[in-house]
Design a protein around this motif. Structure first.
Motif, mmCIF file in Angstrom:
data_model
loop_
_atom_site.group_PDB
_atom_site.id
_atom_site.type_symbol
_atom_site.label_atom_id
_atom_site.label_comp_id
_atom_site.label_asym_id
_atom_site.label_seq_id
_atom_site.Cartn_x
_atom_site.Cartn_y
_atom_site.Cartn_z
ATOM 1 N N SER A 106 -12.020 -15.956 11.003
ATOM 2 C CA SER A 106 -13.404 -15.570 11.287
ATOM 3 C C SER A 106 -14.154 -16.020 10.045
ATOM 4 O O SER A 106 -14.694 -17.099 10.004
ATOM 5 C CB SER A 106 -13.537 -14.076 11.552
ATOM 6 N N SER A 139 -15.768 -15.179 15.396
ATOM 7 C CA SER A 139 -16.842 -16.099 15.027
ATOM 8 C C SER A 139 -16.293 -16.958 13.899
ATOM 9 O O SER A 139 -15.235 -16.662 13.339
ATOM 10 C CB SER A 139 -18.088 -15.344 14.551
ATOM 11 N N TYR A 140 -17.008 -18.022 13.560
ATOM 12 C CA TYR A 140 -16.578 -18.896 12.468
ATOM 13 C C TYR A 140 -17.738 -19.098 11.487
ATOM 14 O O TYR A 140 -18.859 -19.400 11.904
ATOM 15 C CB TYR A 140 -16.164 -20.275 12.996
ATOM 16 N N TYR A 145 -14.692 -22.782 10.014
ATOM 17 C CA TYR A 145 -14.763 -23.789 11.073
ATOM 18 C C TYR A 145 -14.204 -25.124 10.590
ATOM 19 O O TYR A 145 -13.457 -25.802 11.325
ATOM 20 C CB TYR A 145 -16.206 -23.980 11.556
ATOM 21 N N ILE A 156 -12.837 -19.539 20.597
ATOM 22 C CA ILE A 156 -13.800 -18.566 20.084
ATOM 23 C C ILE A 156 -14.012 -17.480 21.117
ATOM 24 O O ILE A 156 -13.816 -17.704 22.320
ATOM 25 C CB ILE A 156 -15.135 -19.266 19.734
ATOM 26 N N VAL A 162 -20.570 -19.989 15.914
ATOM 27 C CA VAL A 162 -20.154 -20.890 14.843
ATOM 28 C C VAL A 162 -21.362 -21.091 13.941
ATOM 29 O O VAL A 162 -22.398 -21.603 14.392
ATOM 30 C CB VAL A 162 -19.676 -22.258 15.385
#
Length: 592
Positions: A106, A139-140, A145, A156, A162
């Protein structure tokens, strides 16, 4: 007066209460540790190897038993070492029990160079076997990412996002605050050290043109390198990625990122678990055997063992601020110098790899370490491996090396020196009503007092002293890198560079991680068979706990309560301790 005594009493009661709680927690923790036997790790068939990259990423696993203790209201800071990740991935290549890699992503709690090193490890892993790498994040952020893009599948949560908007940095400036409370930070920088911006928060209300220029230069280097890597693995052009960043993708949700090609799937956790079962070859809804890299690194794997050799290569870790401790890792001249000296004098060590992850610090400690590194380089092969940051004092101690290895997104350079002397005179006299008086035998016996501004004579003395220090720094780098002092000064002046920029101007020799540095050291030393020894040896955790005592507890509590904002508290502590001569980076860099 009544109010004064009330506040004093409240403060005393508070201190006593915190001390009692601290000692209670300390004995409770020790009791738990003593009653806990060492856990045995068993790797089952059809297991997934988990990389918990939401943990704090460190160069070396600290082997901290407190991380696994669960006490209500006391959350520990969990870490994962790059050394454990490397060892685990190497073992997993030929271990039939491991069916794939699960990246738990994350937020990525490490620097850009650490992300690069892990990414390269995973690329190497994929090149040696056909086991899939699966990335999942609620989430990233941008670092997580970038790391995820090496995976075979990026997944995701349907409501996840992102964060993709380009790199940016923010500095806080304290000049106006200090003026209001009557404190003056008297600053002296090395000659023409216009890029040495560590002291700008106390002098200015915004960035200088030079600081803005250097930040934009290295940020652009980091961003372009990141985009190139993403473009290669996601098959999206750099231009298109920049367009997506300009439009800001952060506020889309799961399926929106699938549509633009940044991720492969938007799935709920139960669907992710189904994917894991498919990879592991598990039918129905049975549980999925998992093992973390922090545990798997210690598991004996058939066919994997380090060959014994009398020839040794020392990997000496140097992490943290130099000559100053703020509750975290720190490097002290005498301690690290002694470690280098012991290896230099031991004939079984054929080469030294110094792993530097430091923004710099005290000039004196840096000089002590530089001297030992120089002597070591005269007798043995010395290769330096840069981590996330190796700047100012971090570069100072590295420049005698035969070769310097860094990642393209390492932060380095900052060749410069500054000194700060705070003046609390106005705060004490006008704000608090405290006056001082002086008695002295000679004209300058009260040299550099903290209760008045420096005289012109004192300032000149300090400027001359710092100028000599900067000249020494230039001389060390020029000698170590085979350059002239004038050439070093042209790229010095306190300027910060990315690893990519640093290679172009001759401050770095090769790109790579710690393993690449070890292989290079062995090659230069002419050693084919060898084993690596990590130094300094890790201290006994119980002994270290009692040594740090309540300081350790306080730092853990603050990190838990403040979370990401702890870095502001930590920076303020560092900044207010700048009383003397320092070779340190202008600021701490965080990329979201």
């Amino acid at each position: 007066m009544k109010e004064f005594f009330k506040y004093v009493l409240a403060t005393v009661v508070g201190i006593v209460a915190v001390s009692i709680i601290g000692f209670f927690l300390m004995f409770m923790i020790v009791g738990v540790l003593i009653s806990t036997t060492e856990k045995q790790i068993s790797v089952q068939n059809n297991s997934m190897l988990v990389l918990p990259l939401d943990r704090q990423i460190v160069d070396r696993n600290p082997d901290d038993p407190f991380e696994d203790i669960e006490i209500p209201g006391f959350e520990t800071i969990k870490t994962v070492g790059l050394d454990d990740i490397k060892t685990s991935l190497d073992k997993a290549v030929n271990d039939d029990r491991i069916k794939g890699i699960y990246l738990k992503l994350s937020a990525f709690n490490g620097g850009m160079a650490s992300a690069e090193e892990i990414r390269n490890m995973l690329i190497d892993f994929k090149g040696k076997c056909d086991k899939p790498v699966y990335a999942y994040g609620d989430s990233y952020d941008q670092k997580s990412y970038y790391l995820a893009t090496v995976a075979d599948k990026i997944v995701i949560h349907p409501l996840g996002s992102v964060d993709f908007r380009g790199l940016g940095g923010e500095m806080m400036f304290y000049k106006n605050l200090l003026e209001k409370i009557g404190v003056e930070i008297q600053v002296v920088r090395g000659p023409n050290n216009k890029f040495k911006a560590a002291v700008e928060p106390f002098m200015l209300e915004q960035m200088s043109d030079e600081n803005r220029e250097q930040q934009l230069r290295y940020m652009s280097s980091l961003w372009n390198h990141m985009l190139t890597g993403i473009s290669e693995t996601r098959n999206i052009s750099v231009d298109e990625l920049n367009t997506l960043a300009d439009e800001v993708q952060t506020f889309k949700q799961g399926t929106g990122f699938v549509e633009i090609g940044l991720v492969d799937y938007a799935k709920y956790k139960d669907e992710v678990l189904d994917d894991m079962r498919e990879i592991a070859g598990i039918s129905g809804k049975k549980g999925i055997p998992v093992v973390s890299v922090t545990d798997y690194a210690d598991v004996e794997v058939k066919g994997f063992s380090e060959k014994y050799s009398r020839n040794k290569i020392a990997v000496i870790y140097a992490s943290g601020d130099i000559g100053m401790s703020m509750g975290g890792e720190a490097i002290f001249g005498d301690e690290l110098g002694r470690e280098i000296r012991k290896v230099r004098q031991d004939s079984t060590y054929k080469a030294i790899v110094l792993r530097v992850n430091s923004p710099g610090g005290a000039v004196f400690d840096s000089e002590v370490i530089w001297r030992e590194a120089k002597l070591a380089a005269e007798e043995k092969t010395l290769v330096v491996s840069f981590g996330d940051v190796a700047a100012s004092g971090g570069y100072y101690i590295s420049c005698p090396a035969d070769k310097i290895v860094a990642q393209p997104n390492t932060i380095t350079g900052s060749i410069g020196i500054f000194g700060t002397i705070p003046n609390f005179g106005e705060l004490m006299n006008d704000k608090l009503g405290i006056t001082t008086d002086v008695v002295k035998t000679n004209k300058n016996s009260d040299l550099l007092t903290l209760t008045r501004p420096m005289t012109g004579y004192e300032k000149q003395l300090l400027e001359n002293y710092i100028a000599r220090g900067y000249d020494t720094f230039l001389s060390h780098v020029a000698e170590g890198r085979g350059m002239t002092k004038e050439d070093v000064d042209a790229i010095g002046q306190g300027r910060v560079w990315s690893g990519e920029n640093a290679k172009e101007i001759g401050l770095v020799d090769e790109f790579g991680g710690l393993d690449d540095a070890v292989e290079l050291a062995a090659e230069i030393a002419g050693v084919e068979e060898y084993r690596t020894i990590s130094l300094p040896f890790l201290p006994d955790p119980f002994e270290e706990f009692f040594k740090t005592g309540t300081d350790n507890l306080r730092a853990r509590f603050l990190k838990n309560e403040l979370g990401e904002k702890y870095r502001y508290y930590e920076y303020w502590k560092k900044a207010t301790s700048f009383n003397g001569i320092f070779a340190r980076m202008p600021y701490d860099i965080y990329v979201n």
